[in-house]
Scaffold this motif. Sequence first.
Motif, PDB file in Angstrom:
ATOM      1  N   ALA A   1       9.825   0.114  -5.784  1.00 14.62           N
ATOM      2  CA  ALA A   1      11.196   0.104  -5.272  1.00 14.62           C
ATOM      3  C   ALA A   1      12.138  -0.623  -6.215  1.00 14.62           C
ATOM      4  CB  ALA A   1      11.218  -0.544  -3.895  1.00 14.62           C
ATOM      5  N   PRO A   2      13.432  -0.332  -6.146  1.00 17.95           N
ATOM      6  CA  PRO A   2      14.410  -1.045  -6.983  1.00 17.95           C
ATOM      7  C   PRO A   2      14.364  -2.541  -6.708  1.00 17.95           C
ATOM      8  CG  PRO A   2      15.416   0.852  -5.921  1.00 17.95           C
ATOM      9  CD  PRO A   2      14.059   0.699  -5.324  1.00 17.95           C
ATOM     10  N   GLY A   3      14.416  -3.337  -7.777  1.00 23.21           N
ATOM     11  CA  GLY A   3      14.423  -4.782  -7.628  1.00 23.21           C
ATOM     12  C   GLY A   3      13.074  -5.398  -7.344  1.00 23.21           C
ATOM     13  N   SER A   4      12.024  -4.615  -7.357  1.00 23.17           N
ATOM     14  CA  SER A   4      10.697  -5.151  -7.048  1.00 23.17           C
ATOM     15  C   SER A   4       9.938  -5.590  -8.294  1.00 23.17           C
ATOM     16  CB  SER A   4       9.871  -4.105  -6.290  1.00 23.17           C
ATOM     17  OG  SER A   4       9.588  -3.009  -7.125  1.00 23.17           O
ATOM     18  N   GLY A   5      10.604  -5.534  -9.432  1.00 20.99           N
ATOM     19  CA  GLY A   5       9.916  -5.882 -10.661  1.00 20.99           C
ATOM     20  C   GLY A   5       8.893  -4.820 -11.007  1.00 20.99           C
ATOM     21  N   ASN A   6       7.697  -5.237 -11.319  1.00 24.07           N
ATOM     22  CA  ASN A   6       6.637  -4.300 -11.679  1.00 24.07           C
ATOM     23  C   ASN A   6       5.686  -4.020 -10.512  1.00 24.07           C
ATOM     24  OD1 ASN A   6       7.476  -4.012 -14.361  1.00 24.07           O
ATOM     25  ND2 ASN A   6       6.377  -5.880 -14.967  1.00 24.07           N
ATOM     26  N   GLN A   7       6.048  -4.476  -9.317  1.00 24.35           N
ATOM     27  CA  GLN A   7       5.146  -4.303  -8.188  1.00 24.35           C
ATOM     28  C   GLN A   7       5.136  -2.864  -7.715  1.00 24.35           C
ATOM     29  OE1 GLN A   7       5.757  -7.011  -4.921  1.00 24.35           O
ATOM     30  NE2 GLN A   7       4.728  -5.675  -3.455  1.00 24.35           N
ATOM     31  N   ARG A   8       3.952  -2.327  -7.585  1.00 26.30           N
ATOM     32  CA  ARG A   8       3.765  -0.990  -7.038  1.00 26.30           C
ATOM     33  C   ARG A   8       2.990  -1.101  -5.732  1.00 26.30           C
ATOM     34  NH1 ARG A   8       2.082   2.733 -12.361  1.00 26.30           N
ATOM     35  NH2 ARG A   8       3.868   2.099 -13.634  1.00 26.30           N
ATOM     36  N   ASP A   9       3.509  -0.467  -4.715  1.00 20.69           N
ATOM     37  CA  ASP A   9       2.892  -0.526  -3.398  1.00 20.69           C
ATOM     38  C   ASP A   9       2.234   0.803  -3.052  1.00 20.69           C
ATOM     39  OD1 ASP A   9       5.759  -2.376  -2.333  1.00 20.69           O
ATOM     40  OD2 ASP A   9       3.783  -3.174  -2.850  1.00 20.69           O
ATOM     41  N   LEU A  10       1.077   0.721  -2.425  1.00 20.45           N
ATOM     42  CA  LEU A  10       0.380   1.926  -2.003  1.00 20.45           C
ATOM     43  C   LEU A  10       1.193   2.670  -0.948  1.00 20.45           C
ATOM     44  CD1 LEU A  10      -2.211   3.707  -1.921  1.00 20.45           C
ATOM     45  CD2 LEU A  10      -2.963   2.242  -0.029  1.00 20.45           C
ATOM     46  N   VAL A  11       1.313   3.966  -1.127  1.00 24.36           N
ATOM     47  CA  VAL A  11       1.958   4.829  -0.142  1.00 24.36           C
ATOM     48  C   VAL A  11       0.898   5.585   0.662  1.00 24.36           C
ATOM     49  CG1 VAL A  11       3.523   6.769   0.228  1.00 24.36           C
ATOM     50  CG2 VAL A  11       3.996   5.108  -1.589  1.00 24.36           C
ATOM     51  N   ALA A  12       0.015   6.265  -0.062  1.00 21.47           N
ATOM     52  CA  ALA A  12      -1.036   7.045   0.590  1.00 21.47           C
ATOM     53  C   ALA A  12      -2.125   7.346  -0.419  1.00 21.47           C
ATOM     54  CB  ALA A  12      -0.470   8.347   1.158  1.00 21.47           C
ATOM     55  N   ARG A  13      -3.339   7.579   0.082  1.00 20.43           N
ATOM     56  CA  ARG A  13      -4.435   7.953  -0.795  1.00 20.43           C
ATOM     57  C   ARG A  13      -5.351   8.913  -0.039  1.00 20.43           C
ATOM     58  NH1 ARG A  13      -6.666   1.806  -1.206  1.00 20.43           N
ATOM     59  NH2 ARG A  13      -7.050   1.467   1.028  1.00 20.43           N
ATOM     60  N   ILE A  14      -6.111   9.663  -0.826  1.00 21.53           N
ATOM     61  CA  ILE A  14      -7.001  10.659  -0.241  1.00 21.53           C
ATOM     62  C   ILE A  14      -8.291  10.696  -1.050  1.00 21.53           C
ATOM     63  CG2 ILE A  14      -5.866  12.515  -1.565  1.00 21.53           C
ATOM     64  CD1 ILE A  14      -6.456  14.358   0.856  1.00 21.53           C
ATOM     65  N   SER A  15      -9.404  10.711  -0.359  1.00 15.51           N
ATOM     66  CA  SER A  15     -10.692  10.733  -1.036  1.00 15.51           C
ATOM     67  C   SER A  15     -11.033  12.163  -1.456  1.00 15.51           C
ATOM     68  CB  SER A  15     -11.775  10.206  -0.096  1.00 15.51           C
ATOM     69  OG  SER A  15     -12.020  11.142   0.945  1.00 15.51           O
ATOM     70  N   SER A  16     -12.099  12.285  -2.211  1.00 14.57           N
ATOM     71  CA  SER A  16     -12.531  13.616  -2.642  1.00 14.57           C
ATOM     72  C   SER A  16     -12.930  14.475  -1.448  1.00 14.57           C
ATOM     73  CB  SER A  16     -13.701  13.501  -3.627  1.00 14.57           C
ATOM     74  OG  SER A  16     -14.767  12.784  -3.028  1.00 14.57           O
ATOM     75  N   GLY A  17     -13.314  13.817  -0.363  1.00  9.22           N
ATOM     76  CA  GLY A  17     -13.698  14.537   0.848  1.00  9.22           C
ATOM     77  C   GLY A  17     -12.569  14.762   1.821  1.00  9.22           C
ATOM     78  N   GLY A  18     -11.373  14.303   1.471  1.00  9.39           N
ATOM     79  CA  GLY A  18     -10.206  14.544   2.313  1.00  9.39           C
ATOM     80  C   GLY A  18      -9.865  13.441   3.292  1.00  9.39           C
ATOM     81  N   ILE A  19     -10.525  12.298   3.211  1.00  9.43           N
ATOM     82  CA  ILE A  19     -10.186  11.178   4.092  1.00  9.43           C
ATOM     83  C   ILE A  19      -8.909  10.531   3.579  1.00  9.43           C
ATOM     84  CG2 ILE A  19     -10.927   8.941   4.974  1.00  9.43           C
ATOM     85  CD1 ILE A  19     -13.807   9.962   4.694  1.00  9.43           C
ATOM     86  N   THR A  20      -7.960  10.308   4.482  1.00  9.81           N
ATOM     87  CA  THR A  20      -6.646   9.806   4.080  1.00  9.81           C
ATOM     88  C   THR A  20      -6.383   8.400   4.617  1.00  9.81           C
ATOM     89  OG1 THR A  20      -5.610  10.851   5.999  1.00  9.81           O
ATOM     90  CG2 THR A  20      -5.674  12.131   3.956  1.00  9.81           C
ATOM     91  N   ASP A  21      -5.464   7.733   3.944  1.00  5.98           N
ATOM     92  CA  ASP A  21      -5.063   6.381   4.313  1.00  5.98           C
ATOM     93  C   ASP A  21      -3.588   6.247   3.959  1.00  5.98           C
ATOM     94  OD1 ASP A  21      -5.779   3.019   3.151  1.00  5.98           O
ATOM     95  OD2 ASP A  21      -5.232   3.723   5.151  1.00  5.98           O
ATOM     96  N   TYR A  22      -2.805   5.621   4.854  1.00  2.00           N
ATOM     97  CA  TYR A  22      -1.367   5.522   4.651  1.00  2.00           C
ATOM     98  C   TYR A  22      -0.872   4.089   4.840  1.00  2.00           C
ATOM     99  CZ  TYR A  22      -1.371  10.599   5.256  1.00  2.00           C
ATOM    100  OH  TYR A  22      -1.595  11.945   5.116  1.00  2.00           O
TER     101      TYR A  22
END
Length: 122
Positions: free
Chosen positions: A40-61
């Motif tokens: 986000a703007p002003g966050s410096g170099n910090q990156r926050d997880l939005v979502a991820r998905i495994s090879s088998g289709g398991i998701t996390d948000y």
Amino acid sequence: QVQLVESGGGLVQPGGSLRLSCAASGNIVTIYNMGWYRQAPGSGNQRDLVARISSGGITDYADSVKGRFTISRDNAKSTVYLQMNNVRPEDTAVYYCIGRIGTIARGANDYWGQGTQVTVSS
């Protein structure tokens, strides 16, 4: 050599929708988890997880996007998607794709895309 190329960013009004894509290419043997982070703007170099998905289709948000964003992948195309619905101004950020990818030369490593800007504004 592995590359992740994102597309689909841009300007969208609050309440609107946007679909991000990230295609992996190169000497790929296996693609494990894939995901999206944002800076986000002003966050410096910090990156926050939005979502991820495994090879088998398991998701996390992230809690902030649950019920609004959907991550999916097409293994045949080595592509991960992020469908963003009902976007809010606080979703404004540079969105980065990440993939844990296995190659013969280097084994499994994390690779990042170059980032795509998403701006939510009226």
